[in-house]
Design an enzyme around this catalytic site. Sequence first.
Site, mmCIF file in Angstrom:
data_model
loop_
_atom_site.group_PDB
_atom_site.id
_atom_site.type_symbol
_atom_site.label_atom_id
_atom_site.label_comp_id
_atom_site.label_asym_id
_atom_site.label_seq_id
_atom_site.Cartn_x
_atom_site.Cartn_y
_atom_site.Cartn_z
ATOM 1 N N ASP A 116 3.805 -3.562 1.242
ATOM 2 C CA ASP A 116 5.163 -3.983 1.566
ATOM 3 C C ASP A 116 5.885 -4.529 0.336
ATOM 4 O OD1 ASP A 116 7.472 -4.730 2.828
ATOM 5 O OD2 ASP A 116 6.528 -6.121 4.239
ATOM 6 N N ASP A 163 12.492 -0.208 0.018
ATOM 7 C CA ASP A 163 11.535 -0.955 0.813
ATOM 8 C C ASP A 163 10.459 -0.067 1.422
ATOM 9 O OD1 ASP A 163 10.379 -3.098 2.209
ATOM 10 O OD2 ASP A 163 11.685 -2.805 3.933
#
Length: 373
Positions: free
Chosen positions: A68, A245
């Site tokens: 992440d 992201d």
Amino acid sequence: ATLSFAAKVNAAGVANVAAADKARAAAMRQASHHGKRSESFDITNAAVSYTAQVGVGNPPTEYTLLIDTGSANTWIGDDKPYNPTSTSQDTGNTIQVSYGSGSFSGEEYLDTVTLTSGLTINQQSIGVASQAQSLTGVDGILGVGPTDLTEGTVANTDEVPTVTDNLYAQGTISEEVLGIYFVPASESNSGGELTFGGYDSSVITGSVNYVPLTTTSPASTYWGIDQSISYGDSTILSETAGIVDTGTTLILIASDAFSQYQSATGGTIDQTTGLLAISSDQYANLQSLFFNIGGESYELTANAQIWPRSLNSAIGGTSDNIYLIVSDIGTNSGSGLDFMNGYTFLERYYSVFDTTNSRVGFATTAYTDATTN
């Protein structure tokens, strides 16, 4: 030399990927956060997420962690319990982090974290969850976002060093740079690679083009950049700030831009998946999307704009439907976070996250124009 290891990957079990991504975007908008050497390891695409096997302790226990770039804390314990060893140090500090579609709380430990034999981190801050929500099929998160995201997450602590920070501080890598290579899930040998300390030039087909990090908040808190988006010859999103992201599956764009995209493609919202669905005839007429970043144009062909049809079941879709991977972020442009280039964008372009020089870079790969979807 580049060192690699095969990583077992599990899907994150998202019931409605569009809703989960939209919730993540909302949480990020509302958040207020307080001669180079490189080493690589392999990862694999599991349809709705990328995860890798990460060892914690000595001898290491392996945990399946979600990769992440939108988080900087590394934590474990959601699925498999933490096993303290001789290298484990309980700091006594509590830790709490909220995400768009979940959260965790627990206690901070310092421990040895092993990504591969050439990527071992001593006394890495990790959260050991006593409570976690909305993560399925993974043990936690490998946080590779900006360090500022850790501000206020650990009691009695200002910020905590990320895994990238510590690899640099401990001399394992000479630059705080992370290269990410994703292979589309529809490929017969889908996989990918994280490279700490640089990027892997062997998997790109052109030069890396960089753009400075945006100064617009709240995108500036994350790996934020400025870009505009065109559908065919028509601009649907003027230059604005957003983020890159890996923790977001789809490509999310501002509501006003999404309305233009929906109108241009003729897509209708599928109630089960939350994605736009189009017919075969509409797919035949689908024009390219162009992401204009730092003077460079990054094209997503028609095939790159659809979810892999062979993997429709992974998102609860119908096998013969065609779903688009562009979705609504939930607010009109001007919010300071008007797009999220998730991994459906990143599996078409190599990405470089450069803390040392405050920039993000992109390069084409052999899969930029792949037609396997």
